[in-house]
Design a protein around this motif. Structure first.
Motif, PDB file in Angstrom:
ATOM      1  N   SER A  23     -57.640   7.288  10.459  1.00 49.74           N
ATOM      2  CA  SER A  23     -58.789   6.596  11.038  1.00 49.74           C
ATOM      3  C   SER A  23     -58.679   5.097  10.814  1.00 49.74           C
ATOM      4  CB  SER A  23     -60.091   7.113  10.409  1.00 49.74           C
ATOM      5  OG  SER A  23     -60.253   8.490  10.684  1.00 49.74           O
ATOM      6  N   THR A  83     -60.626   0.935  11.969  1.00 50.48           N
ATOM      7  CA  THR A  83     -61.751   0.151  12.463  1.00 50.48           C
ATOM      8  C   THR A  83     -61.215  -1.064  13.212  1.00 50.48           C
ATOM      9  OG1 THR A  83     -61.849  -1.075  10.381  1.00 50.48           O
ATOM     10  CG2 THR A  83     -63.253   0.880  10.566  1.00 50.48           C
ATOM     11  N   PRO A 115     -67.620  -3.602  16.912  1.00 53.06           N
ATOM     12  CA  PRO A 115     -68.067  -2.315  16.366  1.00 53.06           C
ATOM     13  C   PRO A 115     -67.199  -1.175  16.863  1.00 53.06           C
ATOM     14  CG  PRO A 115     -69.485  -2.994  18.173  1.00 53.06           C
ATOM     15  CD  PRO A 115     -68.548  -4.143  17.920  1.00 53.06           C
ATOM     16  N   GLY A 116     -67.284  -0.048  16.166  1.00 56.41           N
ATOM     17  CA  GLY A 116     -66.568   1.145  16.613  1.00 56.41           C
ATOM     18  C   GLY A 116     -65.414   1.518  15.697  1.00 56.41           C
ATOM     19  N   THR A 117     -64.968   2.744  15.855  1.00 56.38           N
ATOM     20  CA  THR A 117     -63.847   3.259  15.074  1.00 56.38           C
ATOM     21  C   THR A 117     -62.772   3.802  16.007  1.00 56.38           C
ATOM     22  OG1 THR A 117     -64.822   5.471  14.907  1.00 56.38           O
ATOM     23  CG2 THR A 117     -65.365   3.886  13.150  1.00 56.38           C
ATOM     24  N   TYR A 124     -60.158   5.439  21.024  1.00 52.94           N
ATOM     25  CA  TYR A 124     -61.308   4.617  20.654  1.00 52.94           C
ATOM     26  C   TYR A 124     -62.523   5.527  20.722  1.00 52.94           C
ATOM     27  CZ  TYR A 124     -64.798   0.849  20.874  1.00 52.94           C
ATOM     28  OH  TYR A 124     -65.872   0.024  20.633  1.00 52.94           O
ATOM     29  N   ASN A 125     -63.205   5.702  19.597  1.00 49.21           N
ATOM     30  CA  ASN A 125     -64.239   6.737  19.487  1.00 49.21           C
ATOM     31  C   ASN A 125     -65.607   6.321  19.998  1.00 49.21           C
ATOM     32  OD1 ASN A 125     -62.426   8.554  18.132  1.00 49.21           O
ATOM     33  ND2 ASN A 125     -62.696   7.343  16.274  1.00 49.21           N
ATOM     34  N   ASP A 126     -65.781   5.069  20.365  1.00 51.24           N
ATOM     35  CA  ASP A 126     -67.129   4.584  20.663  1.00 51.24           C
ATOM     36  C   ASP A 126     -67.263   3.963  22.049  1.00 51.24           C
ATOM     37  OD1 ASP A 126     -68.739   4.733  17.918  1.00 51.24           O
ATOM     38  OD2 ASP A 126     -66.674   4.172  17.475  1.00 51.24           O
ATOM     39  N   GLY A 127     -66.449   4.398  22.978  1.00 54.14           N
ATOM     40  CA  GLY A 127     -66.557   3.861  24.333  1.00 54.14           C
ATOM     41  C   GLY A 127     -65.212   3.862  25.030  1.00 54.14           C
ATOM     42  N   SER A 144     -60.323   6.029  27.308  1.00 51.08           N
ATOM     43  CA  SER A 144     -60.790   6.208  25.937  1.00 51.08           C
ATOM     44  C   SER A 144     -59.649   6.545  24.988  1.00 51.08           C
ATOM     45  CB  SER A 144     -61.855   7.309  25.866  1.00 51.08           C
ATOM     46  OG  SER A 144     -61.347   8.528  26.387  1.00 51.08           O
ATOM     47  N   SER A 169     -70.359  -1.798  28.401  1.00 54.07           N
ATOM     48  CA  SER A 169     -71.117  -0.660  28.905  1.00 54.07           C
ATOM     49  C   SER A 169     -71.861  -1.078  30.166  1.00 54.07           C
ATOM     50  CB  SER A 169     -72.131  -0.171  27.862  1.00 54.07           C
ATOM     51  OG  SER A 169     -71.450   0.251  26.696  1.00 54.07           O
TER      52      SER A 169
END
Length: 212
Positions: free
Chosen positions: A53, A55, A60-62, A96-99, A151, A176
């Motif tokens: 994992s 960052t 932001p995001g992981t 990319y887990n957040d978008g 993604s 977004s």
């Protein structure tokens, strides 16, 4: 009635010409072949496992790196991910887990010459698979993916390619945006409103006669 027929014809035309957005991701080779993305991917050296994992340093995001073989972060700080046995030859997926990602840069440090191809998931590049690209054992095989959104990307090594690590990941996250109805959706809405209007117009007023 004529207006109803015209509306139906227009809706049918919209449905007929509506097509899904085409995949748009572009690949170029070599550091500097595209504008450098703004966020460094950071990982921590840790216990070997199927997932590493990370960052982003200024967003932001992981993120995550996954494979069918055990992986390990090879240094604290800027991402360098390889196999626990130091020879990566199974597919590696970066997510990319957040978008969605709009631009991605990374370097494949190869141990032996061979080829790699990329498979994309998510965004307007979902399902896109590239042709083969050469990778050499010179330690510098930079790739940039841009123009499309996705993604995750899976890199698959073929034709004898083995890899020490994949590193120096940088990315831009796609902004977004609110979902916009497709032409076919607008066409169905037009049909619905037209049908309601037509049914209202066809209703005749009820005349009640009262006798004294």
């Amino acid at each position: 009635m004529r207006k109803m027929i015209q509306l139906v014809s227009a809706a049918a035309l919209l449905i007929g010409i509506s097509t899904p957005a085409s995949a748009a991701v572009t690949i170029c080779l070599g550091g500097g072949c595209s504008a450098q993305p703004g966020s460094n991917v950071l990982v921590n050296a840790g216990v070997p496992g199927p997932t590493v994992s990370g960052t982003l340093n200024n967003a932001p995001g992981t993120v995550s790196f996954t494979s069918t073989e055990d992986l390990i972060g090879l240094a604290n700080g800027q991402a360098r991910v390889g196999a626990a046995d130091l020879v990566l030859n199974n597919p590696l997926t970066f997510t990319y887990n957040d978008g969605l990602i709009s631009a991605l840069e990374f370097n494949i440090d190869a141990l032996t010459n061979g080829n790699v191809f990329f498979s994309f998931s998510g965004g307007n590049s979902n399902g896109q698979v590239t042709s083969l690209y050469d990778i050499g054992e010179n330690g510098s095989n930079f790739f940039n993916a841009f123009n499309g959104t996705f993604s995750s990307v899976t890199m698959t090594f073929t034709d004898g390619a083995t890899v020490s690590d994949v590193g120096q990941f940088r990315l831009n996250a796609a902004p977004s945006v609110a979902a916009v109805p497709e032409p076919a959706t607008w066409a169905m809405m037009m049909l619905g409103f037209a049908a309601i209007g037509f049914s209202v117009r066809r209703r005749k007023p009820v005349v009640r006669v009262r006798y004294a």
